[in-house]
Design a protein around this motif. Structure first.
Motif, short mmCIF file in Angstrom:
data_model
loop_
_atom_site.label_atom_id
_atom_site.label_comp_id
_atom_site.label_asym_id
_atom_site.label_seq_id
_atom_site.Cartn_x
_atom_site.Cartn_y
_atom_site.Cartn_z
N ASP A 1 2.32 -19.65 15.83
CA ASP A 1 3.38 -19.08 15.00
C ASP A 1 3.27 -17.55 14.89
OD1 ASP A 1 4.69 -21.42 14.65
OD2 ASP A 1 3.75 -21.91 12.74
N LEU A 2 2.29 -16.98 15.57
CA LEU A 2 2.24 -15.52 15.67
C LEU A 2 3.46 -15.01 16.45
CD1 LEU A 2 0.77 -12.78 15.46
CD2 LEU A 2 -0.58 -13.42 17.44
N VAL A 3 3.93 -15.82 17.42
CA VAL A 3 5.08 -15.40 18.23
C VAL A 3 6.34 -15.21 17.36
CG1 VAL A 3 6.54 -15.96 20.19
CG2 VAL A 3 4.10 -16.42 20.30
N ASP B 1 5.90 -4.72 22.94
CA ASP B 1 4.86 -5.02 23.93
C ASP B 1 3.96 -6.16 23.42
OD1 ASP B 1 5.82 -3.07 25.54
OD2 ASP B 1 4.32 -1.56 24.95
N ALA B 2 3.61 -6.06 22.17
CA ALA B 2 2.76 -7.11 21.58
C ALA B 2 3.50 -8.44 21.58
CB ALA B 2 2.37 -6.73 20.16
N TYR B 3 4.76 -8.40 21.15
CA TYR B 3 5.53 -9.64 21.14
C TYR B 3 5.55 -10.25 22.53
CZ TYR B 3 9.52 -12.63 21.83
OH TYR B 3 10.31 -13.68 22.22
N LYS B 4 5.81 -9.39 23.55
CA LYS B 4 5.96 -9.93 24.91
C LYS B 4 4.67 -10.58 25.39
CE LYS B 4 7.82 -7.75 28.47
NZ LYS B 4 8.57 -6.77 29.27
N ALA B 5 3.54 -9.97 25.06
CA ALA B 5 2.26 -10.55 25.49
C ALA B 5 2.08 -11.94 24.88
CB ALA B 5 1.11 -9.63 25.09
N PHE B 6 2.34 -12.04 23.59
CA PHE B 6 2.09 -13.34 22.94
C PHE B 6 3.19 -14.34 23.25
CE2 PHE B 6 -0.81 -10.62 20.66
CZ PHE B 6 -1.93 -11.43 20.64
N PHE B 7 4.40 -13.87 23.46
CA PHE B 7 5.47 -14.78 23.90
C PHE B 7 5.10 -15.37 25.26
CE2 PHE B 7 8.92 -14.34 27.10
CZ PHE B 7 9.51 -15.57 26.91
N GLU C 1 -4.60 -3.73 19.92
CA GLU C 1 -5.10 -3.00 18.75
C GLU C 1 -4.06 -3.02 17.64
OE1 GLU C 1 -7.73 -2.10 16.76
OE2 GLU C 1 -8.29 -2.64 18.82
N TRP C 2 -2.81 -2.84 18.02
CA TRP C 2 -1.74 -2.82 17.02
C TRP C 2 -1.65 -4.17 16.29
CZ3 TRP C 2 2.65 -5.68 16.27
CH2 TRP C 2 3.48 -5.22 15.23
N VAL C 3 -1.69 -5.29 17.07
CA VAL C 3 -1.57 -6.62 16.45
C VAL C 3 -2.75 -6.87 15.52
CG1 VAL C 3 -1.52 -9.11 16.87
CG2 VAL C 3 -0.29 -7.60 18.36
N ARG C 4 -3.95 -6.51 16.00
CA ARG C 4 -5.13 -6.74 15.16
C ARG C 4 -4.99 -6.01 13.83
NH1 ARG C 4 -10.37 -7.96 18.12
NH2 ARG C 4 -11.36 -6.65 16.57
#
Lengths: 366, 661
Positions: A171-173, A274-280, A352-355
């Motif tokens: 559910d992080l996505v 960018d973060a969204y795309k990685a986790f998606f 780093e941003w997500v963390r």
């Protein structure tokens, strides 16, 4: 053939592979790979009955049928530790002899991408043979009067509630998606599955939700037909170039990037995206990879890639895939590497941003 | 609807379909008899085979298995005093004393007939309710679910024995253990000591086996005899059935309770037997025999746990939400068969639902008949010297325990919980209260947090919440009211003990201090966490500290007459082994230690040989035969489940072939 003999042969084979042209070597090597009479163990770091378990159990007989020698493929569940335990164990102990295969899911990839210190596996070292995508649809109550993503701007002042399984779960996505989208969403944690979240939505407790494709079709479409819910967008899928495309299950629904454009008039960008795309990518578009251990000889990897390609082409599999694989294009053969890269890598800045985001907003400690 | 119902029946009534159902039933009975093994193991055994089967046959087989596990798990509960599965713990309380009194036949007959009644009731509920259940199930939101967990926790009152403070302290201890792992609100890890194993919390199966099975095995071993003194089951088959018939309203009420608890998603069926047991105690006039062999204490949980399966299928089929671990595997089976559960199961796919209904009903009947036929043979086990049974019991519960994560840690956790269980039993801290606290900890915390998040504190004003709270208060009052000449409304789940004399109370005080230290540790740990992650364990710890002090203070001040004074070791046993309970625990520890060195399989073989020679003192021939039997049985079961046994140092250093791997 005994183990040792085969290893000798494999060693010889890999020398040949480096010496000669790639295609020729692969063809020759595959002739030598033979699993007749052997048992292949497919480790699934989840308990019986989960999505990954069903996925592996579905594939297992077809994989066995199409591997050279027609071996018996069994699924071995090693549950616990949010799938980190079983995967750690696999990378520590599995032999690179083609008899051990690992299947993971977004729940295994996320701790790796987030840099969880308990993770002892490195996806870059494993050898992918198959990547299975999945998808989902985000929907809201019809009572908001929003008909599609273009009208989402009406909701920016309103606090929506999402019933989540946890900040570092799959559910992080949606969490990142809502953030990028500019929606004001409160996440209520502690759900034990997406089914729980759907129930909360149906009870009126949650006011925005997503379901994976098969659950959406069986359980949410009736709500949409009854005029209780409105679909906004699908997560979409990734093409060979890493571009987001519409989900083949929902060709009429915009995907997330389209929905963003409908709402904001421009394409999304920035570190959040960018973060969204990685986790998606890791959680949906390339959710379930099947991998061989580090150091597996190339001809065995090639044999597995071919077997999965043949299995997916098997009309019997196509007839029976139903909700297990859905309409999604299974990445096999040459397509595997690209999608696998998407599932298992993240830009260090985005990480780093997500963390930092999770630490500041949701008490997550790394 | 009626037409569909009949169509489903005629469809099922072919030799092939009934054959597969029979197969499921037989496997279910076999798995159910083995303590600790339940639906998850049974269904996992079947999963590889359903591939390519026709839907009706496969459904009949899966349901056949699920339906009869709560019937056959009664054997272990009544005959061995070990809960056959997590759903039949309460049966032990009165079933086992009846068995020891030579009334095993009566207890089993009452249990089976009550199971049948409950199972049929569950099927009936599924038939009618599935069509209208949707709005009803949706009316239970997080506030209502929280109120229901409070109702469940209130059962601690009846199960606290003569000392309520001790009961509350034990429940708090269970709650504290239940908070180990990820916090529902924040995902923070609590009291996991940095280990991956404790991240997911302690597995329920291991807690239940540790608390109930290990102390019973230890006790029986110390008595150095067979479980039953008589060579027969005793008469009373007819009497047992008559008992159920006489208590039919009780059985129906408990069936209703079981079906309801099963049908509400998120509550889980693991405490349904205790709720039913609490209910029968609260509503009975004469409570003097409960815990000592009251047949009603068998009928209530047994009817509830079979009815639970029918109820549990409602949310599984309608919403695709599994209510328990075994339902999750069942759901996987459905998806492999190409069935996606959802609203269509009460509509377009109603025929499939009714195939399930009929399979459930028919399997219950078949299972009951087979249990009755098999009972005399199985009951003969209780006449065998227990030293010969014990290694098999330890083998089966260890096997059941390591199903949780397939690792050595499962066995270490079993050993640790076993020690806790032995101590709780010895000092009269009610283990059912611990278990209820443990099971409901996560749910209580999760639903309270979610209720406040979703609706604010005004959730307490919701009509259904008020109704459940009123019900809870009424049930506590019913349980607490005293009658002239009665000590109180509670059941002594741990039996009775003579008051310890001055100078001999230190073991009790020491244990109390250890419990206190645990609470203080939990409290201090909660400060590391965010407010949302720490408030629940901190509250539990405060309640626990208060209750422990209230229970232990009189004893510490030397008032030996307090009802908290309880130590079964006060009286010397007629028969005992040198070293008492600790010696028997040491055997288990030795076995687990062996696993850590040479892995499960080799350690098991070694344990069998040494235990049979030293404790059971069997001849070499018998030792070898029994060890071989055990080894072959383990290998066959592990093979069927594609298991690799938990390994030790040997396995870490060397790459050995299966089963030594």
């Amino acid at each position: 053939m005994t183990r040792i003999n085969r290893r000798h042969f494999i060693a010889a084979g890999s020398v040949a592979a480096t010496a000669s042209a790639f295609g020729l070597a692969r063809a020759r090597a595959q002739e030598g790979v033979n699993f007749a009479g052997q048992t292949i163990e497919w480790t699934i770091p989840f308990s019986e009955g989960g999505g990954s378990d069903v996925w592996a159990r579905f594939y297992a007989p077809y994989l066995g049928r199409h591997l050279p020698g027609g071996p018996n493929v069994i699924v071995r569940n090693v549950p616990g530790g949010g799938s980190i335990t079983g995967t750690n164990e696999f990378v520590a102990r599995a032999q690179p002899d083609g008899l051990s295969l690992l299947g993971t899911s977004g729940s295994t990839q996320f701790p790796f991408l987030l840099g969880d210190p308990r993770v002892q596996y490195d996806y870059a070292k494993l050898q992918p043979a198959l990547v299975s995508p999945t998808g989902g649809v985000v929907y809201i109550p019809a009572s908001f009067g929003v008909e599609d993503a273009a009208q989402l701007g009406q909701l920016t002042d309103r606090e929506l509630v999402y019933a989540s399984q946890g900040a570092t779960s799959l559910d992080l996505v949606p969490m990142l998606a809502f953030l990028v989208m500019g929606l004001n969403v409160r996440h209520v944690f502690g759900m034990t599955g997406r089914g729980d979240g759907r129930l909360a939505f149906e009870r009126g407790e949650a006011t925005i939700d997503y379901q994976t494709s098969s659950a959406y079709l069986t359980n949410v479409v009736p709500l949409v037909e009854a005029g209780d819910a409105v679909p906004l967008f699908s997560w979409g899928v990734l093409d060979g170039q890493g571009n987001v495309q519409r989900d083949p299950t929902f060709p009429d629904l915009p995907h997330f990037v389209e929905a963003y454009e409908m709402m904001h008039g421009s394409k999304p960008s920035g570190v959040e995206f960018d973060a969204y795309k990685a986790f998606f990518g890791s959680g949906f578009a390339a959710q379930k990879p099947a991998m061989l251990p580090e150091g597996t000889p190339p001809e065995i990897v090639a044999a597995y890639r071919k077997a999965f390609a043949d299995a997916v082409a098997d009309p019997d599999l196509q007839a029976n895939k139903g909700d297990v694989l859905g309409e999604y294009q299974q990445a096999v053969g040459e397509d595997v590497a690209g999608l696998y890269e998407v599932a298992t890598s993240i830009d260090p800045k985005a990480r780093e941003w997500v963390r930092q985001y999770l630490t500041e907003n949701h008490n997550v400690r790394f | 609807m009626l037409e569909t119902l009949l169509l489903a029946l005629t469809n099922l009534m072919t030799l092939q379909h009934m054959g597969f159902m029979g197969l499921g039933v037989v496997l279910g009975l076999a798995v159910g008899i083995l303590p600790g093994l339940g639906g998850i193991v049974g269904l996992s055994l079947l999963l590889p085979f359903i591939y390519g089967m026709d839907q009706t046959s496969a459904l009949a087989m899966l349901i056949g298995l699920v339906a009869v596990i709560p019937t056959s798990d009664t054997f272990a509960s009544v005959l061995m005093g070990i809960p056959g599965s997590t759903a039949s713990q309460a049966t032990v309380l009165d079933g086992f004393p009846l068995s020891k009194q030579g009334q095993a036949a009566r207890a089993l007959a009452a249990a089976f007939s009550a199971s049948l009644l409950g199972g049929l009731f569950g099927a009936l509920v599924l038939t009618g309710f599935v069509v209208i259940a949707r709005p009803l199930i949706l009316s239970f939101s997080s506030p209502e679910l929280f109120a229901l967990t409070v109702f469940g926790l209130s059962m601690v009152g009846v199960l606290s024995g003569s000392n309520l403070a001790k009961g509350i302290a034990t429940a708090a201890l269970g709650l504290a253990c239940g908070t180990i792992g990820a916090a529902p609100a924040t995902g923070e890890y609590r009291m996991e000591f940095g280990s991956l194993y404790l991240m997911d919390g302690l597995p329920l199966v291991i807690v239940a086996l540790g608390l109930f099975a290990v102390p019973e095995i230890v006790d029986l071993l110390r008595s150095q005899s067979a479980i039953a003194k008589e060579a027969t089951l005793g008469k009373g088959w007819i009497e047992g059935v008559k008992d159920t018939w006489r208590e039919k309203w009780l059985a129906l009420r408990c069936s209703g309770l079981g079906a309801m608890v099963g049908a509400i998603p998120g509550l889980g069926g693991s405490v349904v037997d205790w709720i039913a047991y609490g209910h029968v105690v609260q509503t009975s006039k004469d409570r003097s025999r409960f815990g000592k062999g009251d047949i009603r204490g068998v009928i209530a949980p047994e009817s509830a746990n079979n009815a639970k399966e029918g109820g549990g299928l409602v949310p599984t089929l309608l919403f695709g939400i599994p209510g328990s671990g075994s339902m999750a595997v069942f759901l996987a089976g459905l998806i492999l068969l190409g069935l996606q559960p959802g609203p269509a199961m009460a509509d377009r796919n109603l025929e499939i639902t009714y195939t399930i209904v009929w399979s459930l009903a028919l399997a219950n009947v078949l299972g009951t008949v087979l249990c009755i036929v098999a009972a005399p043979g199985i009951a003969r086990l209780t006449t065998i010297r227990y030293a010969l049974i014990a290694p098999f019991m330890i083998m089966v519960i260890s096997f059941a325990a390591f199903q949780a994560t397939r690792s050595l840690y499962d066995l270490v956790a079993l050993l640790a919980m076993g020690v806790v269980g032995v101590l709780l039993k010895r000092f009269g801290w009610p283990r059912p209260a611990f278990l209820i606290g443990f099971v409901l900890a996560t749910q209580a915390e999760r639903y309270l947090y979610q209720a406040v998040q979703f609706s604010g504190w005004s959730f307490l004003n919701r009509p259904l919440v008020i109704a459940i709270i009123v019900l809870t208060v009424a049930s506590v009052w019913l349980g607490a009211r005293k009658r002239p000449g009665e000590a109180g409304g509670a059941v002594s789940t741990e039996g009775t003990a003579e008051l310890a004399q001055a100078g001999h109370v230190w073991p009790q005080l020491l244990f109390g201090a250890a419990v206190l230290a645990t609470f203080i540790f939990a409290f201090s740990e909660s400060f590391r966490l965010s407010m949302l992650g720490g408030v629940f364990p901190a509250t539990v710890a405060v309640v626990g500290v208060a209750a422990t002090i209230a229970a232990m203070a009189p004893l510490a001040m030397g008032r030996l007459g307090t009802s908290a004074n309880f130590d079964v070791e006060t009286t010397k046993r007629e028969n005992d082994v040198p070293g008492g309970a600790w010696a028997m625990i040491a055997w288990l520890a030795g076995f687990v230690g062996g696993v850590a060195v040479v892995g499960f399989f080799l350690s098991l073989v070694g344990f069998f040989v040494v235990f049979l020679k030293v404790v059971a003192k069997t001849s070499w021939i018998r030792t070898v035969i029994l060890t071989l039997t055990a080894a072959v049985f383990m290998l066959a079961l592990a093979r069927a489940l594609n298991l690799v046994f938990p390994g030790g140092l040997l396995q870490a250093g060397f790459d050995l072939p299966w089963p030594l791997r």
